[in-house]
Design a protein around this motif. Structure first.
Motif, PDB file in Angstrom:
ATOM      1  N   LYS A  33     -68.945 -12.932 -12.209  1.00 49.52           N
ATOM      2  CA  LYS A  33     -69.461 -11.894 -11.815  1.00 49.52           C
ATOM      3  C   LYS A  33     -69.436 -12.730 -10.518  1.00 49.52           C
ATOM      4  CE  LYS A  33     -73.741  -9.153 -11.533  1.00 49.52           C
ATOM      5  NZ  LYS A  33     -75.783  -9.112 -12.267  1.00 49.52           N
ATOM      6  N   GLU A  34     -68.977 -10.814  -9.334  1.00 48.16           N
ATOM      7  CA  GLU A  34     -68.649 -10.990  -8.264  1.00 48.16           C
ATOM      8  C   GLU A  34     -69.255  -9.800  -7.685  1.00 48.16           C
ATOM      9  OE1 GLU A  34     -64.649 -11.674  -6.225  1.00 48.16           O
ATOM     10  OE2 GLU A  34     -64.538 -13.748  -7.856  1.00 48.16           O
ATOM     11  N   ALA A  35     -70.323  -9.506  -5.645  1.00 48.23           N
ATOM     12  CA  ALA A  35     -70.174  -8.713  -5.594  1.00 48.23           C
ATOM     13  C   ALA A  35     -71.339  -7.843  -6.490  1.00 48.23           C
ATOM     14  CB  ALA A  35     -69.581  -8.257  -4.281  1.00 48.23           C
ATOM     15  N   GLY A  36     -72.143  -8.215  -7.487  1.00 45.65           N
ATOM     16  CA  GLY A  36     -72.741  -7.318  -8.141  1.00 45.65           C
ATOM     17  C   GLY A  36     -71.952  -6.813  -9.577  1.00 45.65           C
ATOM     18  N   SER A  37     -70.718  -7.030  -9.314  1.00 43.65           N
ATOM     19  CA  SER A  37     -70.130  -6.617 -10.581  1.00 43.65           C
ATOM     20  C   SER A  37     -69.074  -7.474 -11.594  1.00 43.65           C
ATOM     21  CB  SER A  37     -69.030  -5.239 -10.429  1.00 43.65           C
ATOM     22  OG  SER A  37     -69.308  -4.419  -9.434  1.00 43.65           O
ATOM     23  N   TRP A  38     -69.392  -7.060 -12.834  1.00 44.33           N
ATOM     24  CA  TRP A  38     -68.446  -8.579 -13.574  1.00 44.33           C
ATOM     25  C   TRP A  38     -66.502  -8.144 -13.647  1.00 44.33           C
ATOM     26  CZ3 TRP A  38     -70.146 -12.688 -15.039  1.00 44.33           C
ATOM     27  CH2 TRP A  38     -72.015 -12.894 -16.009  1.00 44.33           C
ATOM     28  N   HIS A  39     -66.490  -9.154 -14.132  1.00 40.20           N
ATOM     29  CA  HIS A  39     -64.866  -9.224 -13.200  1.00 40.20           C
ATOM     30  C   HIS A  39     -64.013 -10.102 -15.215  1.00 40.20           C
ATOM     31  CE1 HIS A  39     -64.610  -6.824  -9.912  1.00 40.20           C
ATOM     32  NE2 HIS A  39     -65.727  -7.366  -9.549  1.00 40.20           N
ATOM     33  N   LEU A  40     -63.706  -9.432 -15.432  1.00 34.15           N
ATOM     34  CA  LEU A  40     -62.544  -9.824 -16.663  1.00 34.15           C
ATOM     35  C   LEU A  40     -60.572 -10.098 -16.299  1.00 34.15           C
ATOM     36  CD1 LEU A  40     -61.737 -11.389 -19.157  1.00 34.15           C
ATOM     37  CD2 LEU A  40     -61.501  -9.065 -20.415  1.00 34.15           C
ATOM     38  N   ARG A  41     -60.458 -11.085 -15.371  1.00 30.68           N
ATOM     39  CA  ARG A  41     -59.240 -11.655 -15.099  1.00 30.68           C
ATOM     40  C   ARG A  41     -58.103 -12.588 -15.832  1.00 30.68           C
ATOM     41  NH1 ARG A  41     -62.765 -12.762 -10.199  1.00 30.68           N
ATOM     42  NH2 ARG A  41     -62.396 -10.781  -8.589  1.00 30.68           N
ATOM     43  N   ALA A  42     -57.143 -11.851 -16.479  1.00 32.75           N
ATOM     44  CA  ALA A  42     -56.166 -12.261 -16.634  1.00 32.75           C
ATOM     45  C   ALA A  42     -54.521 -12.504 -16.145  1.00 32.75           C
ATOM     46  CB  ALA A  42     -55.967 -11.395 -17.938  1.00 32.75           C
ATOM     47  N   TYR A  43     -54.937 -13.971 -15.552  1.00 31.53           N
ATOM     48  CA  TYR A  43     -53.480 -14.531 -14.318  1.00 31.53           C
ATOM     49  C   TYR A  43     -51.974 -14.393 -15.367  1.00 31.53           C
ATOM     50  CZ  TYR A  43     -56.870 -15.177 -11.496  1.00 31.53           C
ATOM     51  OH  TYR A  43     -58.569 -15.098 -10.157  1.00 31.53           O
ATOM     52  N   ILE A  44     -51.344 -14.022 -15.419  1.00 28.71           N
ATOM     53  CA  ILE A  44     -50.437 -14.384 -15.824  1.00 28.71           C
ATOM     54  C   ILE A  44     -49.314 -14.507 -14.791  1.00 28.71           C
ATOM     55  CG2 ILE A  44     -51.076 -12.901 -17.928  1.00 28.71           C
ATOM     56  CD1 ILE A  44     -48.856 -10.864 -16.640  1.00 28.71           C
ATOM     57  N   ASP A  45     -47.917 -14.778 -16.027  1.00 28.36           N
ATOM     58  CA  ASP A  45     -46.939 -15.550 -15.016  1.00 28.36           C
ATOM     59  C   ASP A  45     -45.098 -15.518 -15.521  1.00 28.36           C
ATOM     60  OD1 ASP A  45     -45.896 -16.449 -12.055  1.00 28.36           O
ATOM     61  OD2 ASP A  45     -46.325 -18.105 -12.096  1.00 28.36           O
ATOM     62  N   LYS A  46     -44.216 -15.733 -14.934  1.00 28.56           N
ATOM     63  CA  LYS A  46     -42.942 -15.648 -15.568  1.00 28.56           C
ATOM     64  C   LYS A  46     -41.990 -16.617 -14.757  1.00 28.56           C
ATOM     65  CE  LYS A  46     -40.848 -11.484 -15.262  1.00 28.56           C
ATOM     66  NZ  LYS A  46     -40.503 -10.096 -15.438  1.00 28.56           N
ATOM     67  N   PRO A  47     -41.317 -17.493 -15.184  1.00 33.64           N
ATOM     68  CA  PRO A  47     -39.917 -17.629 -14.513  1.00 33.64           C
ATOM     69  C   PRO A  47     -39.896 -16.454 -13.279  1.00 33.64           C
ATOM     70  CG  PRO A  47     -39.296 -18.397 -16.390  1.00 33.64           C
ATOM     71  CD  PRO A  47     -41.013 -17.382 -17.105  1.00 33.64           C
ATOM     72  N   GLY A  48     -39.378 -16.637 -12.266  1.00 35.77           N
ATOM     73  CA  GLY A  48     -38.850 -15.707 -11.096  1.00 35.77           C
ATOM     74  C   GLY A  48     -40.246 -14.937 -10.726  1.00 35.77           C
ATOM     75  N   GLY A  49     -41.245 -15.239 -11.281  1.00 36.04           N
ATOM     76  CA  GLY A  49     -42.449 -14.495 -10.471  1.00 36.04           C
ATOM     77  C   GLY A  49     -43.123 -12.959 -11.143  1.00 36.04           C
ATOM     78  N   ILE A  50     -44.000 -12.276 -11.302  1.00 39.89           N
ATOM     79  CA  ILE A  50     -44.507 -11.490 -12.142  1.00 39.89           C
ATOM     80  C   ILE A  50     -44.551 -10.181 -11.190  1.00 39.89           C
ATOM     81  CG2 ILE A  50     -46.935 -11.437 -11.929  1.00 39.89           C
ATOM     82  CD1 ILE A  50     -45.262 -11.582 -14.805  1.00 39.89           C
ATOM     83  N   THR A  51     -44.208  -9.361 -11.451  1.00 40.91           N
ATOM     84  CA  THR A  51     -43.674  -8.234 -10.699  1.00 40.91           C
ATOM     85  C   THR A  51     -45.188  -7.057 -11.450  1.00 40.91           C
ATOM     86  OG1 THR A  51     -42.319  -6.478 -12.666  1.00 40.91           O
ATOM     87  CG2 THR A  51     -41.269  -7.741 -10.883  1.00 40.91           C
ATOM     88  N   ILE A  52     -45.767  -5.662 -10.341  1.00 50.27           N
ATOM     89  CA  ILE A  52     -45.892  -5.090 -10.466  1.00 50.27           C
ATOM     90  C   ILE A  52     -45.602  -3.653 -11.518  1.00 50.27           C
ATOM     91  CG2 ILE A  52     -46.719  -3.036  -9.662  1.00 50.27           C
ATOM     92  CD1 ILE A  52     -47.961  -4.881  -8.355  1.00 50.27           C
ATOM     93  N   ASP A  53     -44.647  -4.375 -12.563  1.00 57.42           N
ATOM     94  CA  ASP A  53     -44.344  -3.209 -13.593  1.00 57.42           C
ATOM     95  C   ASP A  53     -44.632  -4.651 -14.767  1.00 57.42           C
ATOM     96  OD1 ASP A  53     -43.799  -1.170 -12.619  1.00 57.42           O
ATOM     97  OD2 ASP A  53     -41.542  -1.616 -12.651  1.00 57.42           O
ATOM     98  N   ASP A  54     -44.778  -5.498 -14.805  1.00 60.30           N
ATOM     99  CA  ASP A  54     -45.681  -6.449 -15.812  1.00 60.30           C
ATOM    100  C   ASP A  54     -47.083  -6.220 -15.808  1.00 60.30           C
ATOM    101  OD1 ASP A  54     -42.597  -7.234 -15.883  1.00 60.30           O
ATOM    102  OD2 ASP A  54     -43.232  -8.875 -14.561  1.00 60.30           O
ATOM    103  N   LEU A  55     -47.592  -6.364 -14.926  1.00 60.95           N
ATOM    104  CA  LEU A  55     -48.787  -6.443 -14.939  1.00 60.95           C
ATOM    105  C   LEU A  55     -49.258  -5.284 -15.421  1.00 60.95           C
ATOM    106  CD1 LEU A  55     -49.500  -7.426 -10.675  1.00 60.95           C
ATOM    107  CD2 LEU A  55     -50.056  -8.764 -13.236  1.00 60.95           C
ATOM    108  N   THR A  56     -48.994  -4.308 -15.079  1.00 56.78           N
ATOM    109  CA  THR A  56     -48.913  -2.706 -15.514  1.00 56.78           C
ATOM    110  C   THR A  56     -49.340  -2.711 -17.157  1.00 56.78           C
ATOM    111  OG1 THR A  56     -48.561  -1.638 -13.087  1.00 56.78           O
ATOM    112  CG2 THR A  56     -48.864  -0.383 -15.352  1.00 56.78           C
ATOM    113  N   VAL A  57     -48.028  -3.149 -17.952  1.00 60.91           N
ATOM    114  CA  VAL A  57     -48.044  -2.719 -18.771  1.00 60.91           C
ATOM    115  C   VAL A  57     -49.249  -3.751 -19.637  1.00 60.91           C
ATOM    116  CG1 VAL A  57     -46.606  -4.386 -20.988  1.00 60.91           C
ATOM    117  CG2 VAL A  57     -45.294  -2.650 -19.263  1.00 60.91           C
ATOM    118  N   VAL A  58     -48.844  -5.267 -19.354  1.00 63.90           N
ATOM    119  CA  VAL A  58     -49.898  -6.313 -19.692  1.00 63.90           C
ATOM    120  C   VAL A  58     -51.483  -5.457 -20.065  1.00 63.90           C
ATOM    121  CG1 VAL A  58     -51.013  -8.385 -19.580  1.00 63.90           C
ATOM    122  CG2 VAL A  58     -48.580  -8.179 -19.820  1.00 63.90           C
ATOM    123  N   ASN A  59     -51.478  -5.577 -18.549  1.00 58.93           N
ATOM    124  CA  ASN A  59     -53.333  -4.266 -18.191  1.00 58.93           C
ATOM    125  C   ASN A  59     -53.148  -3.162 -19.468  1.00 58.93           C
ATOM    126  OD1 ASN A  59     -54.989  -2.377 -17.521  1.00 58.93           O
ATOM    127  ND2 ASN A  59     -55.047  -3.697 -15.152  1.00 58.93           N
TER     128      ASN A  59
END
Length: 164
Positions: A33-59
């Motif tokens: 809970k941050e600033a009155g709202s609940w946040h469900l966060r998933a942190y992901i990675d891959k060799p070479g780093g994660i991209t916006i496209d990767d994050l969008t697909v998984v989201n």
């Protein structure tokens, strides 16, 4: 196990097959809970780093799975994110990936040592990650003139040390 820990565990179970499909790594899941709202966060990675496209697909895929399973009672904001450069080490892979690199480490309690006849005490250190033994859960940090071994359970925070 608390209700929120159960949410994290169930989310982890849902996301792992998605990440396996794309050969991504799950770094962490948190429900906070941050600033009155609940946040469900998933942190992901891959060799070479994660991209916006990767994050969008998984989201999108995780969002669909969460809607289907509908086990979280509170309203929340879903975030799929890169863990960032300064992420804390949580899993054996994090330690192994950073062997030989500069790290900063903060302990829960200070450590006392003697050097050139003087006693010193501190709980924050910057050094080189020299070793990690998963079996004994022990970390070795190297400094210019000495090494220190610490149990993982005694470490409040350890992460890569970066100077800007």
């Amino acid at each position: 196990m608390s209700k929120h820990q159960e949410y994290e565990k169930k989310t982890e179970q849902l996301i792992l097959p998605v990440l396996e499909k794309y050969q991504y790594e799950l770094v962490d899941v948190e429900f906070v809970k941050e600033a009155g709202s609940w946040h469900l966060r998933a942190y992901i990675d891959k060799p070479g780093g994660i991209t916006i496209d990767d994050l969008t697909v998984v989201n999108h895929e995780l969002s669909d799975l969460l809607d289907e399973n509908d086990f979280i009672e509170e309203s929340y904001i879903l975030e799929v994110s890169s863990p960032g450069l300064l992420r804390p080490f949580r899993k054996p892979k994090d330690f192994q990936r950073n062997l030989g690199k500069d790290v900063e480490m903060k302990l829960f309690s200070p450590v006392t040592w003697e050097e050139k006849g003087k006693k010193y005490s501190d709980k924050e250190f910057i050094g080189v990650l020299k070793g990690y033994d998963e079996e004994s859960a022990e970390v070795t940090i190297g400094f210019e003139d000495r090494e220190m071994r610490v149990q993982v359970k005694d470490i409040a925070l350890i992460r890569q040390y970066v100077t800007f």
